[in-house]
Design an enzyme around this catalytic site. Structure first.
Site, PDB file in Angstrom:
ATOM      1  N   GLY A 105       0.793  -1.244   0.000  1.00  0.00           N
ATOM      2  CA  GLY A 105       0.000   0.000   0.000  1.00  0.00           C
ATOM      3  C   GLY A 105       0.814   1.276   0.000  1.00  0.00           C
ATOM      4  CG  ASP A 118       4.995  -0.800   0.976  1.00  0.00           C
ATOM      5  OD1 ASP A 118       6.224  -0.921   0.803  1.00  0.00           O
ATOM      6  OD2 ASP A 118       4.208  -0.562   0.042  1.00  0.00           O
ATOM      7  CG  ASP A 142       9.000  -9.874   1.229  1.00  0.00           C
ATOM      8  OD1 ASP A 142       8.282  -9.841   0.197  1.00  0.00           O
ATOM      9  OD2 ASP A 142      10.171 -10.276   1.223  1.00  0.00           O
ATOM     10  NE  ARG A 164      -4.247   4.041  -6.724  1.00  0.00           N
ATOM     11  CZ  ARG A 164      -3.205   4.786  -7.104  1.00  0.00           C
ATOM     12  NH1 ARG A 164      -2.001   4.482  -6.673  1.00  0.00           N
ATOM     13  NH2 ARG A 164      -3.364   5.791  -7.912  1.00  0.00           N
ATOM     14  CG  HIS A 179       1.664  -2.060 -12.717  1.00  0.00           C
ATOM     15  ND1 HIS A 179       1.408  -0.832 -13.283  1.00  0.00           N
ATOM     16  CD2 HIS A 179       2.278  -1.804 -11.538  1.00  0.00           C
ATOM     17  CE1 HIS A 179       1.858   0.118 -12.467  1.00  0.00           C
ATOM     18  NE2 HIS A 179       2.370  -0.441 -11.420  1.00  0.00           N
TER      19      HIS A 179
HETATM   20  C1  LIG Z   1       3.911   1.067  -7.499  1.00  0.00           C
HETATM   21  S1  LIG Z   1       3.960   1.128  -5.757  1.00  0.00           S
HETATM   22  C2  LIG Z   1       2.242   1.179  -5.357  1.00  0.00           C
HETATM   23  C3  LIG Z   1       2.016   1.696  -3.996  1.00  0.00           C
HETATM   24  C4  LIG Z   1       0.549   1.888  -3.611  1.00  0.00           C
HETATM   25  N1  LIG Z   1      -0.224   0.670  -3.706  1.00  0.00           N
HETATM   26  C5  LIG Z   1      -0.049   2.982  -4.447  1.00  0.00           C
HETATM   27  O1  LIG Z   1      -0.995   2.722  -5.180  1.00  0.00           O
HETATM   28  O2  LIG Z   1       0.445   4.114  -4.349  1.00  0.00           O
HETATM   29  C6  LIG Z   1       4.412  -0.543  -5.342  1.00  0.00           C
HETATM   30  C7  LIG Z   1       4.587  -0.749  -3.846  1.00  0.00           C
HETATM   31  O3  LIG Z   1       4.990  -2.105  -3.627  1.00  0.00           O
HETATM   32  C8  LIG Z   1       5.892  -2.100  -2.527  1.00  0.00           C
HETATM   33  N2  LIG Z   1       6.687  -3.323  -2.545  1.00  0.00           N
HETATM   34  C9  LIG Z   1       7.677  -3.677  -3.407  1.00  0.00           C
HETATM   35  N3  LIG Z   1       8.142  -4.891  -3.084  1.00  0.00           N
HETATM   36  C10 LIG Z   1       7.442  -5.309  -1.996  1.00  0.00           C
HETATM   37  C11 LIG Z   1       7.444  -6.492  -1.229  1.00  0.00           C
HETATM   38  N4  LIG Z   1       8.278  -7.499  -1.511  1.00  0.00           N
HETATM   39  N5  LIG Z   1       6.571  -6.593  -0.202  1.00  0.00           N
HETATM   40  C12 LIG Z   1       5.724  -5.585   0.090  1.00  0.00           C
HETATM   41  N6  LIG Z   1       5.660  -4.422  -0.609  1.00  0.00           N
HETATM   42  C13 LIG Z   1       6.518  -4.300  -1.646  1.00  0.00           C
HETATM   43  C14 LIG Z   1       6.720  -0.864  -2.753  1.00  0.00           C
HETATM   44  O4  LIG Z   1       7.373  -0.473  -1.559  1.00  0.00           O
HETATM   45  C15 LIG Z   1       5.656   0.122  -3.228  1.00  0.00           C
HETATM   46  O5  LIG Z   1       5.092   0.834  -2.142  1.00  0.00           O
END
Ligand SMILES: C[S@@+](CC[C@H](N)C(=O)[O-])C[C@H]1O[C@@H](n2cnc3c(N)ncnc32)[C@H](O)[C@@H]1O
Length: 451
Positions: free
Chosen positions: A276, A298, A314, A330, A334
């Protein structure tokens, strides 16, 4: 009449009809259309009118028809060559944003500022700055009001970082903090994504397993998110985080409330926003539906704030919340290849109750040739443009395809088609049950249930 001439006339008619619709809706509302020559004012009620379905439809048609008209009448060799040289637009745009041109113009004479005064605060060559701004003004970004004198316009002003120029030049490290995110997104895309994209063809000509354009561009074997964690990339990482806010600037924050019916969940239901980030989607849901219990997961530290529990998790490890009503993601799926997405979704599938739903907010990519509208999935069908327009409205939908290649070049991710979502959901034990499109946004709510 020859077929090509009649097509030209039909495209021109689409533009005329669109203009008439805009005149009617703005006229009825007693408002003028915001002027290209004036700075963008987000709070102007005339901007809110762009959400009106008639206006949104007219804008799409006009953009699609105008670009098709240009492609039809333009010299084809010049069109191809100009497309190849179009990289100068992002390159000049980033240069202008880095030396804070938008803010210098905002603080200067509204009638225009001479190139030498724009170049002075950064100590750059006025002739070069003039040439950069002239290329942009030719593309309707900035105005050249008289030779060598420039002003902001509707498009350039969206990059305004909203700070004094003195503050912006004082500390490069902090210049993007607390901004709208548009300049951060433009600078990040025009530097990092742009550099990665230059190596796309090399990865096709010399494919090496696991190597993405980004790995060649930055000469690293590390994935982009890991590479950004290096101490020397602190500025790039901070800018990327602010840029994520910029990705939401083209959508109303309410979009999270438009599709899936959050209000139908029983009070006390748990919604887990997986990946998130800083929690802006969670926050919008919590404000509108205060009886829901929201967990924002997150990688970051665990805190409780504004009735939301921010938890460190994670998503490649087992999901700790076992009684969620909804797992929401969200713009997360992708970022990942099919194998990685299936792993993330499988961890969620293993934590469901019999009534848990999965809600993905993502763009669903249409084919340019149009899609089969008879999917068995409720809500999947989507309007298509009538001929002679491209069924996907051509450049009016360009951002979906630009983000798709951005995902590939930087992280090996993908913006998926409906079938792409069906496939990864099926492989991870979910069934795509319902799609809610949220026009005019390209974002859709994709609702899945466990099978
Ligand atoms: C494109 S951002 C989207 C964030 C949020 N959902 C939004 O709509 O603004 C992707 C998110 O995935 C998180 N992320 C990446 N790898 C992750 C993992 N292994 N476990 C949890 N979160 C992760 C990143 O820190 C980032 O906040």
């Amino acid at each position: 009449m020859a077929e090509s001439l009649s097509t030209l006339r039909r495209l021109a008619d689409i533009i005329t009809q669109g203009v008439e619709t805009m005149e009617r809706v703005y006229g009825t509302a007693g408002m003028g259309l915001p002027e290209l020559d004036h700075p963008f004012q987000r709070e102007d009620p005339a901007e809110a009118l762009r959400e009106d379905p008639d206006i949104a439809g007219a804008v799409k048609n006009i953009m699609a028809a105008a670009s098709q008209l240009m492609a039809t009448v333009g010299d084809p060799v010049s069109m191809a060559i100009n497309s190849a040289f179009a990289f100068h637009v992002p390159s000049c745009l980033r240069a202008a944003s880095e030396i804070n041109v938008v803010e210098i113009l905002r603080e200067g004479d509204p009638k225009g500022v001479r190139a030498r005064d724009i170049a002075a605060p950064s100590g750059n060559d006025p002739d070069l700055v003039e040439r950069i701004l002239r290329l942009l003004a030719t593309h309707h970004i900035f105005r050249e009001v008289s030779p060598g004198v420039f002003a902001n316009n509707r498009i350039s002003s969206t990059l305004d970082k909203g700070k004094e120029t003195a503050t912006l030049f004082e500390s490069r490290e902090d210049r993007l903090d607390g901004t709208s995110g548009v300049a951060a997104l433009v600078e990040s895309a025009a530097e990092n994504t742009f550099r990665a994209s230059a190596f796309l063809a090399d990865t096709l000509l010399h494919p090496t397993r696991g190597k993405l354009p980004c790995n060649l561009a930055f000469r690293t074997d590390e994935p982009w998110f890991k590479y950004m964690q290096r101490p020397e990339n602190t500025y790039v990482r901070k800018r990327f985080a602010v840029a994520m806010k910029g990705t939401a600037a083209t959508d109303s924050p309410e979009i999270i409330l438009q599709g899936f019916r959050w209000g139908e969940l029983p009070g006390g239901s748990i919604v887990v926003d997986v990946g998130g980030g800083i929690g802006h989607a969670s926050m919008t849901i919590a404000q509108k539906h205060p009886t829901l219990r929201i967990v924002n997961q997150d990688l970051g530290p665990a805190v409780e704030q504004s009735r939301i529990l921010f938890a460190a998790h994670d998503f490649f490890t087992p999901q700790p919340v076992k009684d969620a009503a909804v797992f929401l993601m969200r713009y997360v799926i992708h970022d990942w290849s099919n194998a990685q997405a299936i792993s993330i979704l499988t961890h969620l599938r293993e934590a469901v109750t019999s009534t848990t739903k999965l809600v993905l907010l993502e763009k669903i990519v249409p084919s340019v040739a149009g899609d089969d509208l008879h999917h068995a999935i409720p809500g999947a069908a989507r309007a298509q443009a009538a001929p002679p327009l491209l069924p996907n409205w051509g450049v009016a939908s360009a951002s979906t395809y630009m983000y798709d290649m951005t995902m590939h070049d930087l992280v090996g991710g993908v913006e998926r088609t409906v079938n792409g979502f069906i496939e990864i959901l099926k492989e991870s034990g979910w069934k795509l049950a319902q799609i809610h499109h949220c026009p005019p946004s390209p974002l859709s709510h994709i609702v899945a249930i466990p099978v």
